[in-house]
Design an enzyme around this catalytic site. Structure first.
Site, mmCIF file in Angstrom:
data_model
loop_
_atom_site.group_PDB
_atom_site.id
_atom_site.type_symbol
_atom_site.label_atom_id
_atom_site.label_comp_id
_atom_site.label_asym_id
_atom_site.label_seq_id
_atom_site.Cartn_x
_atom_site.Cartn_y
_atom_site.Cartn_z
ATOM 1 N N GLU A 53 -19.096 -5.058 20.708
ATOM 2 C CA GLU A 53 -18.919 -6.287 21.488
ATOM 3 C C GLU A 53 -20.273 -6.904 21.809
ATOM 4 O O GLU A 53 -20.442 -8.124 21.740
ATOM 5 C CB GLU A 53 -18.147 -5.969 22.771
ATOM 6 C CG GLU A 53 -17.806 -7.187 23.608
ATOM 7 C CD GLU A 53 -16.971 -6.831 24.838
ATOM 8 O OE1 GLU A 53 -16.313 -5.778 24.829
ATOM 9 O OE2 GLU A 53 -17.009 -7.600 25.802
ATOM 10 N N HIS A 78 -18.988 -2.487 32.947
ATOM 11 C CA HIS A 78 -18.126 -3.043 31.904
ATOM 12 C C HIS A 78 -17.508 -1.931 31.051
ATOM 13 O O HIS A 78 -16.334 -2.011 30.663
ATOM 14 C CB HIS A 78 -18.946 -4.001 31.041
ATOM 15 C CG HIS A 78 -18.217 -4.499 29.842
ATOM 16 N ND1 HIS A 78 -18.557 -4.148 28.566
ATOM 17 C CD2 HIS A 78 -17.124 -5.304 29.720
ATOM 18 C CE1 HIS A 78 -17.737 -4.722 27.706
ATOM 19 N NE2 HIS A 78 -16.854 -5.428 28.375
ATOM 20 N N GLU A 82 -14.604 -0.580 32.767
ATOM 21 C CA GLU A 82 -13.466 -1.507 32.648
ATOM 22 C C GLU A 82 -12.660 -1.193 31.391
ATOM 23 O O GLU A 82 -11.425 -1.163 31.417
ATOM 24 C CB GLU A 82 -13.987 -2.943 32.606
ATOM 25 C CG GLU A 82 -12.913 -3.994 32.400
ATOM 26 C CD GLU A 82 -13.424 -5.194 31.629
ATOM 27 O OE1 GLU A 82 -14.420 -5.781 32.038
ATOM 28 O OE2 GLU A 82 -12.822 -5.528 30.596
#
Length: 461
Positions: free
Chosen positions: A152, A72, A75
Protein backbone atom coordinates in the site's frame (compact mmCIF):
# COMPACT_ATOMS: atom_id res chain seq x y z
CA UNK A 1 -14.92 22.13 3.58
CA UNK A 2 -14.07 20.75 6.94
CA UNK A 3 -15.05 22.58 10.02
CA UNK A 4 -13.04 23.59 13.02
CA UNK A 5 -12.66 21.97 16.39
CA UNK A 6 -11.76 23.17 19.89
CA UNK A 7 -9.78 21.69 22.67
CA UNK A 8 -12.42 20.74 25.21
CA UNK A 9 -10.85 17.70 26.81
CA UNK A 10 -13.37 15.08 27.85
CA UNK A 11 -12.94 12.90 30.90
CA UNK A 12 -13.74 9.25 30.56
CA UNK A 13 -13.04 7.82 33.98
CA UNK A 14 -16.68 7.53 35.00
CA UNK A 15 -17.46 5.25 37.90
CA UNK A 16 -21.23 5.45 37.78
CA UNK A 17 -23.55 5.66 34.78
CA UNK A 18 -23.49 9.21 33.48
CA UNK A 19 -26.63 11.19 32.78
CA UNK A 20 -27.92 11.28 29.23
CA UNK A 21 -27.58 14.53 27.36
CA UNK A 22 -29.67 15.48 24.38
CA UNK A 23 -30.05 18.19 21.80
CA UNK A 24 -33.60 17.83 20.49
CA UNK A 25 -32.86 20.29 17.68
CA UNK A 26 -30.20 17.94 16.29
CA UNK A 27 -32.04 14.75 17.33
CA UNK A 28 -28.76 13.81 18.97
CA UNK A 29 -28.31 12.08 22.31
CA UNK A 30 -25.31 11.03 24.35
CA UNK A 31 -24.53 8.87 27.32
CA UNK A 32 -21.41 7.49 28.96
CA UNK A 33 -21.12 3.90 30.13
CA UNK A 34 -19.56 3.08 33.51
CA UNK A 35 -16.38 1.89 31.71
CA UNK A 36 -15.93 5.37 30.17
CA UNK A 37 -17.18 4.60 26.67
CA UNK A 38 -19.23 7.46 25.27
CA UNK A 39 -22.15 6.69 23.00
CA UNK A 40 -23.55 9.37 20.68
CA UNK A 41 -26.75 8.68 18.77
CA UNK A 42 -28.34 10.82 16.08
CA UNK A 43 -31.81 9.70 15.07
CA UNK A 44 -32.65 10.00 11.38
CA UNK A 45 -35.70 8.00 10.40
CA UNK A 46 -35.84 8.74 6.68
CA UNK A 47 -34.53 5.29 5.64
CA UNK A 48 -34.31 1.93 7.49
CA UNK A 49 -30.52 1.95 7.64
CA UNK A 50 -27.90 2.83 10.21
CA UNK A 51 -24.24 3.84 10.38
CA UNK A 52 -22.32 2.41 13.32
CA UNK A 53 -18.84 3.79 14.01
CA UNK A 54 -16.24 3.24 16.71
CA UNK A 55 -13.60 5.97 17.00
CA UNK A 56 -10.37 5.58 18.98
CA UNK A 57 -8.61 8.75 19.96
CA UNK A 58 -5.22 7.48 18.84
CA UNK A 59 -3.47 7.92 15.52
CA UNK A 60 -0.05 8.13 13.97
CA UNK A 61 0.85 11.22 16.02
CA UNK A 62 0.94 8.95 19.08
CA UNK A 63 3.60 6.68 17.57
CA UNK A 64 7.27 6.73 18.48
CA UNK A 65 10.28 6.89 16.16
CA UNK A 66 11.10 3.44 14.86
CA UNK A 67 7.52 2.21 14.93
CA UNK A 68 5.88 4.62 12.48
CA UNK A 69 2.91 3.06 10.75
CA UNK A 70 1.91 0.81 13.64
CA UNK A 71 -1.44 2.59 14.11
CA UNK A 72 -2.39 1.88 10.51
CA UNK A 73 -0.97 -1.67 10.61
CA UNK A 74 -3.12 -2.43 13.66
CA UNK A 75 -6.13 -1.13 11.76
CA UNK A 76 -5.50 -3.86 9.17
CA UNK A 77 -5.11 -6.49 11.85
CA UNK A 78 -8.42 -5.55 13.47
CA UNK A 79 -10.07 -7.40 10.59
CA UNK A 80 -8.47 -10.67 11.70
CA UNK A 81 -10.13 -12.83 14.29
CA UNK A 82 -10.83 -12.52 17.96
CA UNK A 83 -10.77 -15.04 20.76
CA UNK A 84 -14.36 -15.86 19.76
CA UNK A 85 -14.49 -15.10 16.03
CA UNK A 86 -12.44 -16.91 13.35
CA UNK A 87 -10.14 -14.81 11.18
CA UNK A 88 -11.95 -13.18 8.26
CA UNK A 89 -15.43 -13.76 9.63
CA UNK A 90 -15.97 -10.12 10.62
CA UNK A 91 -16.29 -8.99 6.99
CA UNK A 92 -18.38 -12.03 6.14
CA UNK A 93 -20.88 -11.26 8.91
CA UNK A 94 -21.24 -7.66 7.73
CA UNK A 95 -21.73 -8.75 4.12
CA UNK A 96 -24.25 -11.43 5.14
CA UNK A 97 -26.23 -8.73 6.94
CA UNK A 98 -26.41 -6.77 3.71
CA UNK A 99 -23.96 -4.12 4.83
CA UNK A 100 -20.52 -2.76 4.12
CA UNK A 101 -17.64 -1.91 6.42
CA UNK A 102 -14.22 -0.31 6.42
CA UNK A 103 -11.80 1.67 8.56
CA UNK A 104 -9.39 4.59 8.35
CA UNK A 105 -6.37 5.91 10.21
CA UNK A 106 -5.30 9.55 10.45
CA UNK A 107 -2.70 11.52 12.33
CA UNK A 108 -5.21 12.02 15.15
CA UNK A 109 -7.52 9.00 15.31
CA UNK A 110 -8.46 5.56 14.03
CA UNK A 111 -12.06 4.66 13.21
CA UNK A 112 -14.10 1.65 12.10
CA UNK A 113 -17.59 1.64 10.62
CA UNK A 114 -20.42 -0.44 9.22
CA UNK A 115 -23.39 0.71 7.13
CA UNK A 116 -26.17 -1.84 7.58
CA UNK A 117 -29.95 -2.34 7.62
CA UNK A 118 -31.21 -1.20 11.01
CA UNK A 119 -32.05 -4.74 12.08
CA UNK A 120 -28.36 -5.68 11.92
CA UNK A 121 -27.22 -3.00 14.39
CA UNK A 122 -27.17 -5.30 17.46
CA UNK A 123 -24.89 -7.77 15.66
CA UNK A 124 -22.56 -4.95 14.52
CA UNK A 125 -22.29 -3.62 18.06
CA UNK A 126 -21.55 -7.12 19.34
CA UNK A 127 -18.81 -7.59 16.71
CA UNK A 128 -17.14 -4.23 17.40
CA UNK A 129 -17.33 -4.68 21.16
CA UNK A 130 -15.72 -8.08 20.77
CA UNK A 131 -12.71 -6.86 18.80
CA UNK A 132 -12.32 -3.88 21.11
CA UNK A 133 -11.31 -6.31 23.88
CA UNK A 134 -10.55 -9.70 22.36
CA UNK A 135 -8.50 -9.20 19.20
CA UNK A 136 -6.34 -12.22 18.37
CA UNK A 137 -3.88 -12.44 15.50
CA UNK A 138 -0.98 -14.79 14.96
CA UNK A 139 2.62 -13.86 14.06
CA UNK A 140 1.98 -15.47 10.66
CA UNK A 141 -1.08 -13.26 10.08
CA UNK A 142 0.95 -10.18 11.05
CA UNK A 143 3.76 -11.18 8.68
CA UNK A 144 1.28 -11.51 5.83
CA UNK A 145 -0.62 -8.29 6.59
CA UNK A 146 2.47 -6.12 6.98
CA UNK A 147 3.39 -7.04 3.42
CA UNK A 148 -0.02 -5.74 2.34
CA UNK A 149 0.70 -2.50 4.17
CA UNK A 150 4.13 -2.16 2.54
CA UNK A 151 2.54 -2.67 -0.88
CA UNK A 152 0.00 0.00 0.00
CA UNK A 153 2.86 2.36 0.78
CA UNK A 154 4.55 1.57 -2.55
CA UNK A 155 1.31 2.27 -4.40
CA UNK A 156 0.24 5.40 -2.52
CA UNK A 157 3.61 7.06 -1.91
CA UNK A 158 6.71 5.47 -3.41
CA UNK A 159 5.17 5.27 -6.89
CA UNK A 160 3.39 8.60 -6.55
CA UNK A 161 5.67 11.62 -7.10
CA UNK A 162 3.22 14.15 -5.68
CA UNK A 163 2.75 12.05 -2.54
CA UNK A 164 6.53 11.96 -2.15
CA UNK A 165 6.56 15.77 -2.27
CA UNK A 166 3.79 15.94 0.30
CA UNK A 167 5.71 13.58 2.59
CA UNK A 168 8.93 15.56 2.13
CA UNK A 169 7.15 18.86 2.85
CA UNK A 170 5.76 17.56 6.14
CA UNK A 171 9.13 16.08 7.06
CA UNK A 172 10.87 19.40 6.45
CA UNK A 173 8.21 21.56 8.10
CA UNK A 174 8.14 19.65 11.37
CA UNK A 175 11.34 18.91 13.25
CA UNK A 176 9.90 17.80 16.59
CA UNK A 177 6.17 17.40 16.10
CA UNK A 178 5.01 13.86 15.18
CA UNK A 179 3.22 15.16 12.09
CA UNK A 180 6.66 14.87 10.45
CA UNK A 181 6.11 11.10 10.17
CA UNK A 182 3.85 9.66 7.44
CA UNK A 183 0.65 8.01 8.61
CA UNK A 184 1.41 4.85 6.69
CA UNK A 185 4.92 4.78 8.17
CA UNK A 186 8.45 4.84 6.80
CA UNK A 187 9.25 1.74 4.76
CA UNK A 188 12.25 0.92 6.95
CA UNK A 189 10.05 1.03 10.05
CA UNK A 190 7.43 -1.20 8.41
CA UNK A 191 10.14 -3.71 7.54
CA UNK A 192 11.16 -3.91 11.18
CA UNK A 193 7.75 -3.81 12.85
CA UNK A 194 6.95 -6.95 14.83
CA UNK A 195 3.71 -8.55 15.81
CA UNK A 196 4.58 -7.63 19.38
CA UNK A 197 4.70 -3.93 18.37
CA UNK A 198 1.17 -4.18 16.96
CA UNK A 199 -0.13 -6.15 19.92
CA UNK A 200 1.43 -3.66 22.35
CA UNK A 201 -0.24 -0.79 20.47
CA UNK A 202 -3.59 -2.55 20.77
CA UNK A 203 -3.29 -3.26 24.48
CA UNK A 204 -2.10 0.29 25.19
CA UNK A 205 -4.70 2.33 23.34
CA UNK A 206 -7.78 0.21 22.59
CA UNK A 207 -9.85 0.62 25.70
CA UNK A 208 -13.43 1.87 26.22
CA UNK A 209 -12.26 5.04 27.92
CA UNK A 210 -10.26 6.03 24.80
CA UNK A 211 -13.13 5.36 22.41
CA UNK A 212 -16.59 6.55 21.52
CA UNK A 213 -19.39 5.04 19.50
CA UNK A 214 -21.35 7.08 16.95
CA UNK A 215 -24.66 5.72 15.65
CA UNK A 216 -26.69 7.61 13.04
CA UNK A 217 -29.85 6.32 11.42
CA UNK A 218 -33.28 4.84 11.94
CA UNK A 219 -32.89 4.01 15.61
CA UNK A 220 -34.30 4.85 19.02
CA UNK A 221 -31.49 6.26 21.13
CA UNK A 222 -32.76 4.54 24.27
CA UNK A 223 -32.52 1.15 22.58
CA UNK A 224 -29.03 1.95 21.30
CA UNK A 225 -27.94 2.90 24.80
CA UNK A 226 -29.33 -0.39 26.10
CA UNK A 227 -27.47 -2.36 23.43
CA UNK A 228 -24.28 -0.43 24.11
CA UNK A 229 -24.44 -1.34 27.78
CA UNK A 230 -25.14 -4.97 26.88
CA UNK A 231 -22.25 -5.40 24.44
CA UNK A 232 -19.66 -2.69 25.14
CA UNK A 233 -20.43 -2.42 28.84
CA UNK A 234 -18.71 -5.71 29.63
CA UNK A 235 -15.33 -4.44 28.38
CA UNK A 236 -13.09 -3.22 31.17
CA UNK A 237 -11.19 0.05 30.86
CA UNK A 238 -7.53 0.49 31.67
CA UNK A 239 -5.22 3.47 32.09
CA UNK A 240 -3.74 5.08 28.98
CA UNK A 241 -0.03 5.79 28.43
CA UNK A 242 1.09 9.28 29.34
CA UNK A 243 0.90 11.69 26.43
CA UNK A 244 3.77 14.14 26.71
CA UNK A 245 3.73 17.46 24.82
CA UNK A 246 5.49 17.29 21.45
CA UNK A 247 5.33 20.93 20.50
CA UNK A 248 7.12 22.17 17.40
CA UNK A 249 9.77 24.83 18.10
CA UNK A 250 9.33 28.19 16.41
CA UNK A 251 10.43 28.17 12.78
CA UNK A 252 12.93 30.94 12.07
CA UNK A 253 13.31 31.00 8.31
CA UNK A 254 11.99 29.34 5.18
CA UNK A 255 12.86 25.77 4.34
CA UNK A 256 13.09 24.27 0.87
CA UNK A 257 13.37 20.64 -0.21
CA UNK A 258 13.57 19.02 -3.65
CA UNK A 259 12.45 15.54 -4.67
CA UNK A 260 13.60 13.75 -7.81
CA UNK A 261 11.15 11.24 -9.27
CA UNK A 262 9.96 10.09 -12.70
CA UNK A 263 7.19 12.46 -13.80
CA UNK A 264 6.02 14.49 -16.76
CA UNK A 265 5.64 17.82 -14.96
CA UNK A 266 7.11 19.48 -11.87
CA UNK A 267 4.96 19.95 -8.81
CA UNK A 268 5.13 22.60 -6.09
CA UNK A 269 3.83 22.51 -2.53
CA UNK A 270 4.01 25.53 -0.20
CA UNK A 271 3.14 25.09 3.45
CA UNK A 272 2.79 27.77 6.12
CA UNK A 273 2.35 27.10 9.82
CA UNK A 274 -0.87 28.67 11.06
CA UNK A 275 -3.01 28.30 14.20
CA UNK A 276 -5.52 25.54 14.73
CA UNK A 277 -8.87 26.07 16.37
CA UNK A 278 -8.51 25.93 20.12
CA UNK A 279 -11.55 27.77 21.43
CA UNK A 280 -14.77 27.47 19.41
CA UNK A 281 -16.23 30.60 20.99
CA UNK A 282 -13.26 32.96 21.20
CA UNK A 283 -11.00 32.13 18.24
CA UNK A 284 -11.48 34.09 15.03
CA UNK A 285 -8.41 33.48 12.85
CA UNK A 286 -9.10 29.78 12.10
CA UNK A 287 -12.52 30.67 10.71
CA UNK A 288 -11.02 33.42 8.57
CA UNK A 289 -8.35 31.00 7.28
CA UNK A 290 -11.12 28.57 6.29
CA UNK A 291 -12.76 31.32 4.27
CA UNK A 292 -9.45 32.39 2.72
CA UNK A 293 -8.83 28.83 1.49
CA UNK A 294 -12.33 28.70 0.02
CA UNK A 295 -11.86 32.04 -1.77
CA UNK A 296 -8.65 30.74 -3.34
CA UNK A 297 -9.84 27.22 -4.12
CA UNK A 298 -13.53 26.77 -3.46
CA UNK A 299 -14.74 25.97 -6.98
CA UNK A 300 -14.15 26.88 -10.64
CA UNK A 301 -14.93 30.52 -9.84
CA UNK A 302 -12.27 30.70 -7.14
CA UNK A 303 -9.18 32.82 -7.63
CA UNK A 304 -6.57 30.17 -8.39
CA UNK A 305 -8.65 28.43 -11.03
CA UNK A 306 -9.81 31.70 -12.57
CA UNK A 307 -6.51 33.57 -12.50
CA UNK A 308 -3.75 30.96 -12.78
CA UNK A 309 -5.35 28.08 -14.70
CA UNK A 310 -7.82 29.76 -17.07
CA UNK A 311 -6.43 33.32 -16.93
CA UNK A 312 -2.66 33.50 -17.28
CA UNK A 313 -2.33 29.77 -18.04
CA UNK A 314 0.66 29.60 -15.70
CA UNK A 315 -0.72 26.55 -13.93
CA UNK A 316 -2.13 23.29 -15.13
CA UNK A 317 -3.60 22.92 -11.66
CA UNK A 318 -3.50 24.98 -8.47
CA UNK A 319 -5.05 24.57 -5.07
CA UNK A 320 -5.19 25.81 -1.50
CA UNK A 321 -6.27 24.18 1.73
CA UNK A 322 -6.51 24.66 5.48
CA UNK A 323 -7.59 22.31 8.24
CA UNK A 324 -7.74 23.82 11.70
CA UNK A 325 -9.53 20.85 13.21
CA UNK A 326 -6.52 18.84 14.29
CA UNK A 327 -5.01 17.65 17.56
CA UNK A 328 -1.55 18.87 16.54
CA UNK A 329 -0.12 21.63 14.36
CA UNK A 330 -2.21 23.24 11.63
CA UNK A 331 -0.93 24.27 8.21
CA UNK A 332 -2.16 26.27 5.24
CA UNK A 333 -1.07 24.83 1.90
CA UNK A 334 -0.91 26.10 -1.66
CA UNK A 335 0.18 23.75 -4.42
CA UNK A 336 0.03 23.14 -8.11
CA UNK A 337 1.63 22.02 -11.34
CA UNK A 338 2.97 24.58 -13.81
CA UNK A 339 1.56 24.36 -17.30
CA UNK A 340 3.83 22.98 -19.98
CA UNK A 341 6.42 25.56 -20.89
CA UNK A 342 6.06 27.39 -17.55
CA UNK A 343 8.45 26.93 -14.64
CA UNK A 344 8.06 26.15 -10.95
CA UNK A 345 9.52 29.57 -10.19
CA UNK A 346 6.78 31.24 -12.23
CA UNK A 347 4.10 29.21 -10.44
CA UNK A 348 5.56 30.00 -7.02
CA UNK A 349 5.62 33.71 -7.87
CA UNK A 350 2.02 33.54 -9.11
CA UNK A 351 0.79 31.80 -5.94
CA UNK A 352 2.60 34.35 -3.79
CA UNK A 353 1.08 37.14 -5.87
CA UNK A 354 -2.43 35.85 -5.14
CA UNK A 355 -1.77 36.06 -1.40
CA UNK A 356 -0.11 39.46 -1.80
CA UNK A 357 -3.12 40.80 -3.68
CA UNK A 358 -5.43 39.78 -0.82
CA UNK A 359 -3.00 41.30 1.68
CA UNK A 360 -3.20 44.60 -0.17
CA UNK A 361 -6.77 44.72 -1.49
CA UNK A 362 -8.67 42.11 0.51
CA UNK A 363 -11.49 40.02 -0.89
CA UNK A 364 -14.78 41.24 -2.26
CA UNK A 365 -18.14 41.02 -0.49
CA UNK A 366 -19.32 38.89 -3.43
CA UNK A 367 -16.55 36.34 -2.83
CA UNK A 368 -17.38 36.19 0.86
CA UNK A 369 -21.07 35.72 0.07
CA UNK A 370 -20.22 32.88 -2.33
CA UNK A 371 -18.21 31.05 0.33
CA UNK A 372 -21.02 31.38 2.86
CA UNK A 373 -23.57 30.14 0.33
CA UNK A 374 -21.33 27.13 -0.33
CA UNK A 375 -21.10 26.52 3.40
CA UNK A 376 -24.86 26.56 3.90
CA UNK A 377 -25.39 24.31 0.89
CA UNK A 378 -22.77 21.89 2.10
CA UNK A 379 -24.34 21.61 5.52
CA UNK A 380 -27.78 21.10 3.98
CA UNK A 381 -26.65 18.39 1.59
CA UNK A 382 -24.60 16.71 4.33
CA UNK A 383 -27.80 15.93 6.19
CA UNK A 384 -28.92 13.81 3.23
CA UNK A 385 -26.15 11.33 4.06
CA UNK A 386 -26.08 9.22 7.21
CA UNK A 387 -22.36 8.60 6.73
CA UNK A 388 -21.59 12.31 6.35
CA UNK A 389 -23.49 13.08 9.55
CA UNK A 390 -21.65 10.33 11.44
CA UNK A 391 -18.29 11.51 10.08
CA UNK A 392 -19.02 15.07 11.15
CA UNK A 393 -19.84 14.02 14.71
CA UNK A 394 -16.90 11.65 14.95
CA UNK A 395 -14.47 14.11 13.40
CA UNK A 396 -15.11 16.97 15.78
CA UNK A 397 -15.06 14.66 18.79
CA UNK A 398 -11.73 13.15 17.68
CA UNK A 399 -9.90 16.44 18.12
CA UNK A 400 -11.42 17.35 21.46
CA UNK A 401 -14.48 19.28 20.33
CA UNK A 402 -18.09 18.40 20.91
CA UNK A 403 -20.90 17.49 18.51
CA UNK A 404 -22.87 20.17 20.36
CA UNK A 405 -20.61 22.79 18.75
CA UNK A 406 -21.28 21.82 15.14
CA UNK A 407 -23.93 24.47 14.55
CA UNK A 408 -21.79 27.06 16.34
CA UNK A 409 -18.85 26.26 14.07
CA UNK A 410 -20.99 26.95 11.05
CA UNK A 411 -22.32 30.16 12.58
CA UNK A 412 -18.79 31.33 13.33
CA UNK A 413 -17.76 30.94 9.70
CA UNK A 414 -20.93 32.74 8.62
CA UNK A 415 -19.77 35.63 10.79
CA UNK A 416 -16.36 36.04 9.14
CA UNK A 417 -15.82 39.49 7.58
CA UNK A 418 -13.76 40.63 4.60
CA UNK A 419 -11.56 42.52 7.04
CA UNK A 420 -10.80 39.34 9.01
CA UNK A 421 -9.79 37.47 5.85
CA UNK A 422 -7.43 40.28 4.83
CA UNK A 423 -6.00 40.38 8.35
CA UNK A 424 -5.05 36.66 8.42
CA UNK A 425 -3.53 36.99 4.94
CA UNK A 426 -1.26 39.72 6.29
CA UNK A 427 -0.52 37.98 9.57
CA UNK A 428 0.46 34.42 8.69
CA UNK A 429 1.93 34.29 5.17
CA UNK A 430 5.53 35.13 5.96
CA UNK A 431 8.68 33.36 4.77
CA UNK A 432 9.80 32.58 8.31
CA UNK A 433 7.02 29.97 8.66
CA UNK A 434 7.12 28.71 5.07
CA UNK A 435 8.27 25.32 3.78
CA UNK A 436 8.53 24.73 0.03
CA UNK A 437 8.80 21.29 -1.55
CA UNK A 438 9.39 20.85 -5.28
CA UNK A 439 9.19 17.82 -7.54
CA UNK A 440 12.14 17.74 -9.94
CA UNK A 441 10.77 15.52 -12.73
CA UNK A 442 13.03 12.79 -14.06
CA UNK A 443 12.65 10.83 -17.31
CA UNK A 444 9.84 8.31 -17.11
CA UNK A 445 10.36 4.65 -17.91
CA UNK A 446 8.15 4.10 -20.93
CA UNK A 447 7.97 0.39 -20.16
CA UNK A 448 6.59 0.99 -16.67
CA UNK A 449 4.56 4.21 -16.60
CA UNK A 450 3.29 5.14 -13.14
CA UNK A 451 -0.06 6.77 -12.82
CA UNK A 452 0.06 9.60 -10.27
CA UNK A 453 -2.38 9.42 -7.38
CA UNK A 454 -3.60 12.10 -5.06
CA UNK A 455 -1.41 12.61 -1.99
CA UNK A 456 -2.95 10.57 0.81
CA UNK A 457 -3.20 12.01 4.27
CA UNK A 458 -5.47 9.26 5.37
CA UNK A 459 -5.18 5.62 4.49
CA UNK A 460 -8.08 3.31 3.92
CA UNK A 461 -8.77 -0.32 3.11
Amino acid sequence: MKFPISLATLLFAAVLPAPTFANPHLNTFETTLPNGLRVIVKEDHRAPTVVHMVWYRVGSMDEKDGTSGVAHALEHLMFKGTKRLPSGEFNQRVAAAGGQDNAFTSYDYTAYFQIVPKGALPEMMQLEADRMANLAFTPAEFASEIKVVMEERRLRTDDNPQAQVFEAARGAAFLAHPYRRPIIGWMNDLEHLTWQDAHHWYTQWYTPSNAYVVVVGDVDHREVFRLAQKYYGVNKAHALPERKPQNEPEQKGWRRVSIKAPAKLPYLSMLWKVPRLRDVHKDRDPYALEVLAAVLDGNDASRLAKNLVRGTHIAQSAGAGYDGTVRGEATFTMDGQPAEGRSVAELEAALRAEIAHIQEAGITPEELARVKTQLIAGQTYKRDSLMAQAMEIGGVEAVGLSWRDIDLLVDQIKGVTVEEVQAVAKKYFKDDTLTIAVLDPQPMDAADPKQPLSPAVKTQH
